[in-house]
Write an enzyme that holds these catalytic residues in place. Structure first.
Site, PDB file in Angstrom:
ATOM      1  N   HIS A   8      -3.530   7.134   2.516  1.00 31.54           N
ATOM      2  CA  HIS A   8      -3.898   5.796   2.042  1.00 31.54           C
ATOM      3  C   HIS A   8      -5.284   5.478   2.588  1.00 31.54           C
ATOM      4  O   HIS A   8      -5.596   5.773   3.746  1.00 31.54           O
ATOM      5  CB  HIS A   8      -2.867   4.781   2.525  1.00 31.54           C
ATOM      6  CG  HIS A   8      -3.275   3.365   2.272  1.00 31.54           C
ATOM      7  ND1 HIS A   8      -3.700   2.929   1.039  1.00 31.54           N
ATOM      8  CD2 HIS A   8      -3.326   2.280   3.091  1.00 31.54           C
ATOM      9  CE1 HIS A   8      -3.996   1.643   1.121  1.00 31.54           C
ATOM     10  NE2 HIS A   8      -3.784   1.228   2.356  1.00 31.54           N
ATOM     11  N   ASN A  26     -10.003  -0.386  -0.001  1.00 33.24           N
ATOM     12  CA  ASN A  26      -8.550  -0.292   0.009  1.00 33.24           C
ATOM     13  C   ASN A  26      -8.015  -0.878  -1.304  1.00 33.24           C
ATOM     14  O   ASN A  26      -8.120  -2.081  -1.539  1.00 33.24           O
ATOM     15  CB  ASN A  26      -8.022  -1.081   1.217  1.00 33.24           C
ATOM     16  CG  ASN A  26      -6.510  -1.039   1.333  1.00 33.24           C
ATOM     17  OD1 ASN A  26      -5.815  -0.641   0.405  1.00 33.24           O
ATOM     18  ND2 ASN A  26      -6.009  -1.470   2.476  1.00 33.24           N
ATOM     19  N   CYS A  30       0.814  -1.226   0.000  1.00 36.88           N
ATOM     20  CA  CYS A  30       0.000   0.000   0.000  1.00 36.88           C
ATOM     21  C   CYS A  30       0.844   1.272   0.000  1.00 36.88           C
ATOM     22  O   CYS A  30       0.327   2.356  -0.277  1.00 36.88           O
ATOM     23  CB  CYS A  30      -0.945   0.006   1.194  1.00 36.88           C
ATOM     24  SG  CYS A  30      -2.036  -1.417   1.199  1.00 36.88           S
TER      25      CYS A  30
HETATM   26  O1  UT7 Z   1      -3.694  -1.309   3.719  1.00 37.71           O
HETATM   27  C1  UT7 Z   1      -2.881  -1.996   4.595  1.00 37.71           C
HETATM   28  C2  UT7 Z   1      -3.131  -1.566   5.941  1.00 37.71           C
HETATM   29  N1  UT7 Z   1      -4.358  -2.114   6.442  1.00 37.71           N
HETATM   30  C3  UT7 Z   1      -4.969  -1.518   7.413  1.00 37.71           C
HETATM   31  O2  UT7 Z   1      -4.530  -0.490   7.818  1.00 37.71           O
HETATM   32  C4  UT7 Z   1      -6.164  -2.184   8.048  1.00 37.71           C
HETATM   33  C5  UT7 Z   1      -6.033  -2.077   9.540  1.00 37.71           C
HETATM   34  N2  UT7 Z   1      -7.066  -2.739  10.281  1.00 37.71           N
HETATM   35  C6  UT7 Z   1      -8.370  -2.389  10.227  1.00 37.71           C
HETATM   36  O3  UT7 Z   1      -8.775  -1.585   9.443  1.00 37.71           O
HETATM   37  C7  UT7 Z   1      -9.327  -3.015  11.237  1.00 37.71           C
HETATM   38  O4  UT7 Z   1      -8.585  -3.677  12.236  1.00 37.71           O
HETATM   39  C8  UT7 Z   1     -10.350  -3.984  10.610  1.00 37.71           C
HETATM   40  C9  UT7 Z   1     -11.359  -3.214   9.806  1.00 37.71           C
HETATM   41  C10 UT7 Z   1      -9.641  -5.002   9.742  1.00 37.71           C
HETATM   42  C11 UT7 Z   1     -11.110  -4.714  11.724  1.00 37.71           C
HETATM   43  O5  UT7 Z   1     -11.728  -3.763  12.613  1.00 37.71           O
HETATM   44  P1  UT7 Z   1     -11.566  -3.898  14.183  1.00 37.71           P
HETATM   45  O6  UT7 Z   1     -12.376  -2.840  14.780  1.00 37.71           O
HETATM   46  O7  UT7 Z   1     -10.095  -3.896  14.474  1.00 37.71           O
HETATM   47  O8  UT7 Z   1     -12.253  -5.281  14.472  1.00 37.71           O
HETATM   48  P2  UT7 Z   1     -11.613  -6.566  15.156  1.00 37.71           P
HETATM   49  O9  UT7 Z   1     -10.673  -7.234  14.221  1.00 37.71           O
HETATM   50  O10 UT7 Z   1     -11.134  -6.186  16.505  1.00 37.71           O
HETATM   51  O11 UT7 Z   1     -12.918  -7.459  15.300  1.00 37.71           O
HETATM   52  C12 UT7 Z   1     -14.007  -7.057  16.120  1.00 37.71           C
HETATM   53  C13 UT7 Z   1     -15.131  -8.075  15.935  1.00 37.71           C
HETATM   54  C14 UT7 Z   1     -14.648  -9.521  16.051  1.00 37.71           C
HETATM   55  O12 UT7 Z   1     -15.662 -10.258  16.714  1.00 37.71           O
HETATM   56  P3  UT7 Z   1     -15.552 -10.588  18.284  1.00 37.71           P
HETATM   57  O13 UT7 Z   1     -14.271 -11.358  18.423  1.00 37.71           O
HETATM   58  O14 UT7 Z   1     -15.497  -9.251  18.970  1.00 37.71           O
HETATM   59  O15 UT7 Z   1     -16.778 -11.366  18.524  1.00 37.71           O
HETATM   60  C15 UT7 Z   1     -14.544  -9.969  14.621  1.00 37.71           C
HETATM   61  O16 UT7 Z   1     -14.701 -11.376  14.480  1.00 37.71           O
HETATM   62  O17 UT7 Z   1     -15.681  -7.944  14.628  1.00 37.71           O
HETATM   63  C16 UT7 Z   1     -15.691  -9.228  13.998  1.00 37.71           C
HETATM   64  N3  UT7 Z   1     -15.545  -9.059  12.555  1.00 37.71           N
HETATM   65  C17 UT7 Z   1     -16.600  -8.843  11.753  1.00 37.71           C
HETATM   66  N4  UT7 Z   1     -17.928  -8.766  11.996  1.00 37.71           N
HETATM   67  C18 UT7 Z   1     -18.748  -8.529  10.949  1.00 37.71           C
HETATM   68  C19 UT7 Z   1     -14.411  -9.030  11.817  1.00 37.71           C
HETATM   69  N5  UT7 Z   1     -14.714  -8.819  10.520  1.00 37.71           N
HETATM   70  C20 UT7 Z   1     -16.063  -8.695  10.459  1.00 37.71           C
HETATM   71  C21 UT7 Z   1     -16.958  -8.462   9.403  1.00 37.71           C
HETATM   72  N6  UT7 Z   1     -18.281  -8.375   9.693  1.00 37.71           N
HETATM   73  N7  UT7 Z   1     -16.567  -8.297   8.132  1.00 37.71           N
END
Ligand code: UT7
Length: 329
Positions: free
Chosen positions: A256, A286, A123
């Site tokens: 980004h 993204n 990225c």
């Molecule tokens: O371009 C390269 C760089 N990339 C980035 O900068 C991306 C960086 N990361 C992010 O943008 C975020 O961490 C994500 C969008 C990927 C995830 O968001 P988050 O707020 O960090 O969520 P999380 O991974 O902490 O997950 C929270 C909950 C989990 O459930 P539990 O364990 O709390 O029950 C996940 O299983 O959300 C769940 N979850 C989803 N739920 C519905 C994860 N993906 C999804 C989904 N739909 N698509």
């Protein structure tokens, strides 16, 4: 390749003289994704800010997207392809193992005998390419450079993995840089930390004609998120300190486009209101190396970014890689 002798190299700048872009026509909406994995429109919008993303057609490739974006930028620069001295393509999804997308693009553009190469910095690839193009122009190696960020990220997305499939889209953005005496690129700063490999990767390789390893994107989102926010804030501070510009002088932050919450945190760190930040991820998701030039092209075409504006471009991606660039547009 043209060589130039200038008495005062400090007066030489690489200036962005045009932008271009290409997005595939197929839209993948949050509602489409609700039918594919256990997710919801509400979760995707509140946790990422993404509403839809573009997916290339079966008969389209990353080089096709790069070509369309390049043609747009060349047309907008009002230059002939014969004026281009170097082609750099930032991508992690080239059409072939080799040659590079840049060589394929050179051939499609009908340009002969200039250097053309790809950069793989995920990225951050477009920013790495900007830094390299700036160095080429400042050291009198080249006069006019075409940079394209193009990624067919959907090729590496597992559409059964809700952690990643809601995040990514395909697209291409391009710029033409030209030598100028008036300020253009003011300062660049790039970083990498290879220990980030475990948090964000697509590990497959081709060996003996077989795909070895998992070809899909794996991301530990929370860890990447935290590192991205810290790294982007640090690089913004460093660029401002080294260039003696202040936060208040930034006209537009063009980050980004990975997650609206990362963008908001970075803007907050700079005390920038969100109406000074270019946001396109709601429409594109993204798009990896295409993300920053796509956002820049959008901002130019809708008349937000104007000549003389001070732009802070910054990005973070797999590697980890990250960096930033202050530009007088
Ligand atoms: O371009 C390269 C760089 N990339 C980035 O900068 C991306 C960086 N990361 C992010 O943008 C975020 O961490 C994500 C969008 C990927 C995830 O968001 P988050 O707020 O960090 O969520 P999380 O991974 O902490 O997950 C929270 C909950 C989990 O459930 P539990 O364990 O709390 O029950 C996940 O299983 O959300 C769940 N979850 C989803 N739920 C519905 C994860 N993906 C999804 C989904 N739909 N698509």
């Amino acid at each position: 390749m043209k060589f130039y002798q200038k008495k005062d190299q400090n007066m030489t700048y690489a200036k962005i003289i045009s932008t271009g872009s290409y997005l595939p026509s197929k839209i993948l909406s949050n509602h489409d994704l609700e039918k594919m994995v256990d997710t919801s429109e509400e979760w995707i919008i509140t946790r990422t800010g993404i509403k839809e993303r573009r997916i290339l057609a079966d008969n389209e490739s990353s080089c096709d997207m790069a070509y369309n974006a390049a043609i747009d930028a060349i047309k907008n620069a009002n230059i002939s392809t014969s004026e281009i001295d170097v082609i750099i393509v930032a991508t992690v999804s080239a059409d072939m193992i080799f040659p590079s997308n840049a060589c394929l693009l050179q051939n499609r553009l009908g340009i002969k005998n200039i250097p053309a190469f790809d950069i793989n910095a995920a990225c951050s690839g477009f920013l790495y390419a900007l830094e390299m193009a700036n160095a080429y122009i400042k050291s009198n190696i080249a006069d006019t450079i075409l940079i394209v960020g193009a990624d067919a990220v959907s090729h590496y997305v597992n559409y059964k993995d809700r952690d990643t499939c809601v995040l990514f889209g395909d697209g291409a953005g391009a710029v033409i840089l030209k030598r100028d005496n008036a300020p253009g690129i003011i300062i660049t700063e790039m970083h990498a930390d290879g220990s980030g490999v475990e948090f964000l990767h697509a590990k497959a390789k081709i060996k003996n004609g077989e795909i070895v390893g998992d070809p899909y994107i794996h991301m530990e989102g929370r860890a990447v998120f935290k590192t991205a926010v810290k790294s982007l804030s640090d690089v913004a501070n460093s660029l401002l300190t080294k260039s003696s510009y202040t936060k208040e002088q930034i006209t537009w932050l063009i980050p980004h486009q990975a997650n609206i919450r990362i963008i908001e945190a970075t803007a907050n760190h700079l005390n920038l209101p969100m109406d000074k930040v270019i946001v396109t991820l709601d429409k594109h998701g993204n798009t990896s190396a295409a993300s920053i030039p796509l956002a820049l092209d959008y901002a130019v075409k809708v008349g937000k970014v104007k000549t003389g504006d001070l732009l802070l471009l910054e990005g973070f991606g797999a590697g980890f890689t990250w960096g930033g660039c202050l530009v007088k547009y």
